[in-house]
Design a protein around this motif. Structure first.
Motif, PDB file in Angstrom:
ATOM      1  N   VAL A  32      -6.699   2.802   0.727  1.00 23.36           N
ATOM      2  CA  VAL A  32      -7.153   4.178   1.005  1.00 23.36           C
ATOM      3  C   VAL A  32      -7.032   4.485   2.506  1.00 23.36           C
ATOM      4  N   ALA A  33      -6.062   3.850   3.162  1.00 21.79           N
ATOM      5  CA  ALA A  33      -5.947   3.945   4.621  1.00 21.79           C
ATOM      6  C   ALA A  33      -5.557   5.339   5.108  1.00 21.79           C
ATOM      7  N   ALA A  70     -14.944   4.829 -13.590  1.00 21.28           N
ATOM      8  CA  ALA A  70     -15.692   5.084 -12.355  1.00 21.28           C
ATOM      9  C   ALA A  70     -14.923   4.412 -11.225  1.00 21.28           C
ATOM     10  N   VAL A  71     -15.018   4.974 -10.030  1.00 24.74           N
ATOM     11  CA  VAL A  71     -14.273   4.462  -8.878  1.00 24.74           C
ATOM     12  C   VAL A  71     -15.259   4.025  -7.791  1.00 24.74           C
ATOM     13  N   VAL A  72     -14.978   2.901  -7.159  1.00 29.40           N
ATOM     14  CA  VAL A  72     -15.733   2.451  -5.989  1.00 29.40           C
ATOM     15  C   VAL A  72     -14.732   2.309  -4.843  1.00 29.40           C
ATOM     16  N   VAL A  73     -15.060   2.860  -3.670  1.00 33.20           N
ATOM     17  CA  VAL A  73     -14.111   2.845  -2.554  1.00 33.20           C
ATOM     18  C   VAL A  73     -14.697   2.187  -1.310  1.00 33.20           C
ATOM     19  N   SER A  74     -13.788   1.584  -0.543  1.00 32.41           N
ATOM     20  CA  SER A  74     -14.107   1.097   0.796  1.00 32.41           C
ATOM     21  C   SER A  74     -13.829   2.205   1.801  1.00 32.41           C
ATOM     22  N   ALA A  75     -14.176   1.967   3.054  1.00 29.13           N
ATOM     23  CA  ALA A  75     -13.773   2.868   4.127  1.00 29.13           C
ATOM     24  C   ALA A  75     -12.279   2.695   4.376  1.00 29.13           C
ATOM     25  N   MET A  76     -11.652   3.707   4.952  1.00 34.03           N
ATOM     26  CA  MET A  76     -10.246   3.598   5.331  1.00 34.03           C
ATOM     27  C   MET A  76     -10.065   2.392   6.258  1.00 34.03           C
ATOM     28  N   ALA A  77      -8.921   1.715   6.140  1.00 30.10           N
ATOM     29  CA  ALA A  77      -8.662   0.505   6.932  1.00 30.10           C
ATOM     30  C   ALA A  77      -8.912   0.766   8.416  1.00 30.10           C
ATOM     31  N   THR A 107     -14.266   8.437   2.528  1.00 28.39           N
ATOM     32  CA  THR A 107     -13.268   8.060   1.517  1.00 28.39           C
ATOM     33  C   THR A 107     -13.648   8.576   0.137  1.00 28.39           C
ATOM     34  N   ALA A 108     -14.927   8.458  -0.221  1.00 25.16           N
ATOM     35  CA  ALA A 108     -15.381   8.901  -1.543  1.00 25.16           C
ATOM     36  C   ALA A 108     -15.155  10.401  -1.716  1.00 25.16           C
ATOM     37  N   GLY A 109     -15.474  11.167  -0.681  1.00 28.52           N
ATOM     38  CA  GLY A 109     -15.271  12.604  -0.755  1.00 28.52           C
ATOM     39  C   GLY A 109     -13.804  12.971  -0.896  1.00 28.52           C
ATOM     40  N   LEU A 110     -12.952  12.309  -0.105  1.00 32.14           N
ATOM     41  CA  LEU A 110     -11.511  12.585  -0.172  1.00 32.14           C
ATOM     42  C   LEU A 110     -10.938  12.198  -1.536  1.00 32.14           C
ATOM     43  N   MET A 111     -11.379  11.050  -2.076  1.00 33.85           N
ATOM     44  CA  MET A 111     -10.888  10.623  -3.387  1.00 33.85           C
ATOM     45  C   MET A 111     -11.289  11.633  -4.467  1.00 33.85           C
TER      46      MET A 111
END
Length: 421
Positions: free
Chosen positions: A13-14, A37-44, A77-81
């Motif tokens: 998700v960079a 359901a999706v779980v995301v990290s912060a952008m690299a 990241t969650a908002g953008l996804m």
């Protein structure tokens, strides 16, 4: 129809373009009729940038405010996804950890998840929505944002999967599965179709960096099946398993009972930069080992391999162990400073070792794996300095200059090389 939790790491998700690519993987699963359901990290790189800002603001800072700042990376990241998924026609909304809620203890910076209320997520998934949840964070008993520390997003994903009773948890990363060894060392390394939780736990602890140990431990305890796969593959390509048959790509980490063919050795791992320290003529009294390793623990030094040899007279013993090269000087200072408390004759040590390990649940029921490993290394003229074993692994310490030769030799010896096409 299955219920799936998918997790995307920082490299996946960079950029917004990579988020769009990741979202296409999610849409493929939704279009197939699955609840997702999706779980995301912060952008690299973003978490490191946020940590840098905190330290620039004040080297001595409130850990609670540190978490408030550092947790913001996943929220972006969650908002953008969620925005990208909605644009693709997939009903979606973002959830911060506290909105789920993901409850943790109050160990800020290294919190542990205590409970997840699945009510809201469950309702959304049943209604066809895709919740996008911030990884790496939760909320403390005092209603403060907490972060989970290293590997926190993987741990979040497994915990969410357990809470919503998902059929599996897909970990999307920059590699396409778990290999029998590092393909950069052995080009003939094979991507495994399945690996047991125990094998993955051993491989993760021995140097394989595909999954974080905490996440594997939690998955094993909660019986959450993990699928390691690449977010960089074409989401629209036919789904093909590692053995070339139609199916799910990547490597499934699952219970041993799901694996029909149990190989004696499933993988070979390598950890470089291992230092060896030996305390000689240590008084063989009760509590001596506790004093030695307590001294190191007080300095935050993690000890790996440990071997003890008792002298013929039973009065003294030699204790040898390994620490990371980076901790060698610190460990030597700590032990020399505790000489009277420990009572030893002399101390020796050296940097530049490498730990090579063979792992496999099949080792439980096959004798002679360790001896065959030693023979394979001897045939290549490689000297073994230390040996440790467990039920499903054997590890040896050797000179680092022979490390890659040892890995290649063992990989071939145990028949793990991919056959030429």
């Amino acid at each position: 129809m299955a219920r799936i939790v998918v997790k995307f790491g920082g490299t996946s998700v960079a950029t917004v373009e990579r988020i769009r690519q990741a979202a296409r993987h999610v849409k493929r699963e939704v279009d197939a009729g699955h609840e997702v359901a999706v779980v995301v990290s912060a952008m690299a790189g973003k978490t490191n940038e946020l940590v840098g800002w905190v330290n620039e603001a004040s080297p001595l800072h409130d850990a609670r405010e540190y978490d408030a700042v550092v947790a913001s990376g996943e929220q972006v990241t969650a908002g953008l996804m969620a925005i990208v998924l909605s644009e693709m026609g997939v009903q979606s909304r973002s959830f911060a950890g506290w909105q789920v809620p993901i409850r943790t203890d109050d160990s800020h910076g290294a919190a542990r998840i205590t409970d997840i209320d699945p009510t809201e997520l469950d309702a959304r998934m049943k209604a066809g929505w895709v919740p996008v949840i911030t990884g790496f964070q939760g909320i403390s008993p005092h209603n403060r944002i907490t972060t989970l520390g290293r590997g926190g997003s993987d741990t979040s994903a497994v915990a969410v999967a357990a809470a919503v009773k998902a059929d599996r948890c897909d970990i999307y990363t920059d590699v396409d599965g778990v290999y029998t060894t590092d393909p950069r060392i052995v080009p003939k390394a094979q991507r495994m179709t399945k690996i047991s939780f125990e094998e993955m736990l051993e491989m993760a602890s021995l140097g394989a960096k595909v999954l974080m140990i905490r996440a594997v431990e939690l998955a094993m305890a909660q019986k959450v099946r993990l699928l390691v796969r690449s977010s960089f593959e074409d989401p629209d390509a036919p789904q093909v398993a590692p053995d070339g048959t139609p199916g799910v790509p990547g490597t499934l980490v699952c219970d041993e009972d799901e694996i029909m063919e149990k190989q004696i050795v499933s993988g070979v791992t390598l950890a470089k930069a291992e230092a060896k320290i030996t305390l000689r003529e240590v008084k063989d009294n009760p509590g001596v080992a506790a004093a030695i390793f307590g001294t190191l623990a007080d300095q935050g030094i993690v000890v790996d391999m440990i071997v003890q040899n008792i002298a013929d007279d039973g009065a003294t013993t030699d204790i040898t162990f390994t620490v990371p090269d980076s901790e060698y000087d610190k460990a030597m200072r700590a032990l020399k400073g505790a000489g009277e408390k420990i009572e030893y004759g002399r101390i020796t040590g050296a940097k530049g070792g490498a730990k090579v390990s063979v792992v496999g649940v099949g080792m439980r029921s096959h004798a002679g794996v360790a001896s065959s490993m030693f023979k394979a290394l001897a045939d290549k003229g490689i000297n073994i300095q230390l040996i440790t074993t467990s039920e499903i692994k054997t590890s040896v310490l050797i000179d680092e200059q022979y490390a890659e030769l040892a890995v290649r030799a063992l990989h071939t010896y145990y028949g793990l090389d991919k056959k030429d096409e």
